[in-house]
Scaffold this motif. Sequence first.
Motif, PDB file in Angstrom:
ATOM      1  N   ASN A 102      35.496  32.265  38.842  1.00 50.43           N
ATOM      2  CA  ASN A 102      34.935  30.900  38.036  1.00 50.43           C
ATOM      3  C   ASN A 102      33.577  30.757  38.093  1.00 50.43           C
ATOM      4  OD1 ASN A 102      34.443  29.553  40.335  1.00 50.43           O
ATOM      5  ND2 ASN A 102      36.593  29.032  40.687  1.00 50.43           N
ATOM      6  N   ASP A 103      33.105  29.716  37.507  1.00 55.88           N
ATOM      7  CA  ASP A 103      31.539  29.462  37.297  1.00 55.88           C
ATOM      8  C   ASP A 103      30.949  29.256  38.524  1.00 55.88           C
ATOM      9  OD1 ASP A 103      31.989  29.702  34.849  1.00 55.88           O
ATOM     10  OD2 ASP A 103      32.350  27.894  34.076  1.00 55.88           O
ATOM     11  N   ILE A 104      31.531  29.192  39.760  1.00 56.04           N
ATOM     12  CA  ILE A 104      30.933  28.891  41.213  1.00 56.04           C
ATOM     13  C   ILE A 104      30.081  30.299  41.472  1.00 56.04           C
ATOM     14  CG2 ILE A 104      32.484  29.911  42.506  1.00 56.04           C
ATOM     15  CD1 ILE A 104      32.155  27.184  44.188  1.00 56.04           C
ATOM     16  N   VAL A 105      30.427  31.319  40.585  1.00 56.27           N
ATOM     17  CA  VAL A 105      29.460  32.415  40.740  1.00 56.27           C
ATOM     18  C   VAL A 105      28.776  32.652  39.401  1.00 56.27           C
ATOM     19  CG1 VAL A 105      29.553  34.973  41.219  1.00 56.27           C
ATOM     20  CG2 VAL A 105      31.338  33.525  42.490  1.00 56.27           C
ATOM     21  N   MET A 106      27.680  32.191  39.589  1.00 54.68           N
ATOM     22  CA  MET A 106      27.000  31.982  38.204  1.00 54.68           C
ATOM     23  C   MET A 106      26.591  33.202  37.550  1.00 54.68           C
ATOM     24  SD  MET A 106      24.813  28.563  38.683  1.00 54.68           S
ATOM     25  CE  MET A 106      24.291  28.421  36.911  1.00 54.68           C
ATOM     26  N   ASN A 107      26.414  34.284  38.179  1.00 57.54           N
ATOM     27  CA  ASN A 107      25.782  35.353  37.820  1.00 57.54           C
ATOM     28  C   ASN A 107      26.922  36.644  37.941  1.00 57.54           C
ATOM     29  OD1 ASN A 107      25.699  35.711  40.535  1.00 57.54           O
ATOM     30  ND2 ASN A 107      23.908  36.923  40.476  1.00 57.54           N
ATOM     31  N   ASN A 108      28.167  36.167  37.657  1.00 56.47           N
ATOM     32  CA  ASN A 108      29.147  37.282  38.022  1.00 56.47           C
ATOM     33  C   ASN A 108      28.840  38.560  37.023  1.00 56.47           C
ATOM     34  OD1 ASN A 108      31.927  38.263  38.488  1.00 56.47           O
ATOM     35  ND2 ASN A 108      32.605  37.499  36.543  1.00 56.47           N
ATOM     36  N   ASP A 109      28.998  38.207  35.659  1.00 58.02           N
ATOM     37  CA  ASP A 109      28.578  39.210  34.480  1.00 58.02           C
ATOM     38  C   ASP A 109      29.831  40.187  34.723  1.00 58.02           C
ATOM     39  OD1 ASP A 109      26.158  38.129  33.700  1.00 58.02           O
ATOM     40  OD2 ASP A 109      25.265  39.301  35.209  1.00 58.02           O
ATOM     41  N   GLY A 110      31.017  39.869  34.755  1.00 57.94           N
ATOM     42  CA  GLY A 110      32.168  40.777  34.592  1.00 57.94           C
ATOM     43  C   GLY A 110      32.578  41.539  35.885  1.00 57.94           C
ATOM     44  N   MET A 111      31.712  41.107  36.927  1.00 58.46           N
ATOM     45  CA  MET A 111      32.311  41.887  38.159  1.00 58.46           C
ATOM     46  C   MET A 111      33.732  41.696  38.558  1.00 58.46           C
ATOM     47  SD  MET A 111      31.145  40.551  41.955  1.00 58.46           S
ATOM     48  CE  MET A 111      32.087  39.149  41.878  1.00 58.46           C
ATOM     49  N   GLY A 112      34.214  43.009  38.937  1.00 57.81           N
ATOM     50  CA  GLY A 112      35.625  42.950  39.206  1.00 57.81           C
ATOM     51  C   GLY A 112      36.146  42.028  40.180  1.00 57.81           C
ATOM     52  N   ILE A 113      37.122  41.841  40.436  1.00 56.91           N
ATOM     53  CA  ILE A 113      37.906  40.887  41.559  1.00 56.91           C
ATOM     54  C   ILE A 113      37.880  41.859  42.670  1.00 56.91           C
ATOM     55  CG2 ILE A 113      39.640  39.449  42.399  1.00 56.91           C
ATOM     56  CD1 ILE A 113      39.989  38.718  39.366  1.00 56.91           C
ATOM     57  N   PRO A 114      37.268  41.192  43.809  1.00 60.37           N
ATOM     58  CA  PRO A 114      37.570  42.087  45.097  1.00 60.37           C
ATOM     59  C   PRO A 114      39.100  42.323  45.228  1.00 60.37           C
ATOM     60  CG  PRO A 114      35.832  40.262  45.385  1.00 60.37           C
ATOM     61  CD  PRO A 114      36.853  40.199  43.989  1.00 60.37           C
ATOM     62  N   GLY A 115      39.258  43.584  45.766  1.00 60.13           N
ATOM     63  CA  GLY A 115      40.609  43.895  46.247  1.00 60.13           C
ATOM     64  C   GLY A 115      41.728  44.244  44.973  1.00 60.13           C
ATOM     65  N   SER A 116      41.051  44.163  43.799  1.00 58.31           N
ATOM     66  CA  SER A 116      41.882  44.528  42.497  1.00 58.31           C
ATOM     67  C   SER A 116      42.143  46.052  42.369  1.00 58.31           C
ATOM     68  CB  SER A 116      41.386  43.832  41.401  1.00 58.31           C
ATOM     69  OG  SER A 116      39.884  44.227  41.178  1.00 58.31           O
ATOM     70  N   ASP A 117      41.257  46.865  42.735  1.00 56.97           N
ATOM     71  CA  ASP A 117      41.421  48.319  42.531  1.00 56.97           C
ATOM     72  C   ASP A 117      42.442  49.118  43.571  1.00 56.97           C
ATOM     73  OD1 ASP A 117      39.440  47.817  40.627  1.00 56.97           O
ATOM     74  OD2 ASP A 117      37.764  48.335  42.075  1.00 56.97           O
ATOM     75  N   ALA A 118      43.427  49.577  42.966  1.00 57.39           N
ATOM     76  CA  ALA A 118      44.543  50.132  43.738  1.00 57.39           C
ATOM     77  C   ALA A 118      43.656  51.445  44.423  1.00 57.39           C
ATOM     78  CB  ALA A 118      45.399  50.680  42.957  1.00 57.39           C
ATOM     79  N   LEU A 119      44.037  51.329  45.984  1.00 56.90           N
ATOM     80  CA  LEU A 119      43.299  52.508  46.772  1.00 56.90           C
ATOM     81  C   LEU A 119      44.658  53.437  47.311  1.00 56.90           C
ATOM     82  CD1 LEU A 119      41.193  50.352  49.149  1.00 56.90           C
ATOM     83  CD2 LEU A 119      40.414  51.885  47.335  1.00 56.90           C
ATOM     84  N   PRO A 120      44.209  54.705  47.650  1.00 58.58           N
ATOM     85  CA  PRO A 120      45.310  55.536  48.024  1.00 58.58           C
ATOM     86  C   PRO A 120      46.159  54.928  49.132  1.00 58.58           C
ATOM     87  CG  PRO A 120      43.402  56.750  47.631  1.00 58.58           C
ATOM     88  CD  PRO A 120      42.997  55.144  47.357  1.00 58.58           C
TER      89      PRO A 120
END
Length: 263
Positions: free
Chosen positions: A6-24
Amino acid sequence: MNDQVNDIVMNNDGMGIPGSDALPVEEERLQRKQKLAAAFRLFGRFGFDEGVAGHITVRDPERLDHFWVNPMGVSFKQMKVSDLLLVDHEGNVVEGQGLLNGAAFTIHSRVHAARPDVIAAAHAHSVYGKSWSSLGRLLDPITQDSCAFYEDHALLGEFTGVVLDLDEGERIGQALGDKKAIILQNHGLLTVGQSVESAAWWYITMERSCQAQLMAEAAGTPKLISPEHAKQTHGTVGSELAGWFSFKPLYDVISKEQPDLFD
């Protein structure tokens, strides 16, 4: 994690959500165990240890009816990745060496079984949490931080002794419902999350919220945040993403100061 940054991170610029990428699976398992060991070190630093009481668990990413847990009798302050036990929902220690705490199995196996969405759960006998639990009350929205639990925590009344019976574990799981935390009357706190990070952070901040309300009520009558603003604030400070991010600085510090936890 399904939260949107949300807007609490003002310079997010489309950064992926932590932990959202599947790992082996092996990498995901190792990361979960590392975060779990770090969470124990932090609980020890904050004084949440009380003899052999207290446990944090994380679901195995492959064997979903198994969880990793601390062995009984090992100090939170000295916990290492190699100390952790892998336990199934029947109470069998599948990997690791050490004693399995009966209460840890009874509580966590039933919570994990009742809540497939829960990746991690934390319970301890911390001073302010167990003090507040003796009142048999939910927390009130008296601070911004306590709004993380607004309409998002439950109460299990009537203490019936050390939780060693599976029926009592199921009672806790049922009382928790779909919420992130539960106050176990005359016992303490239990929190859950979709990551070790969030479950551990909810415990840390819930303990502090108990402390804050005990102090505030000792001084007078706290002013409550309105339901409208409490709900709005919950959407920010009580999101899964907020829990993940709030744990990160603590993890960064403890992992740098005590790298032996990764052994």
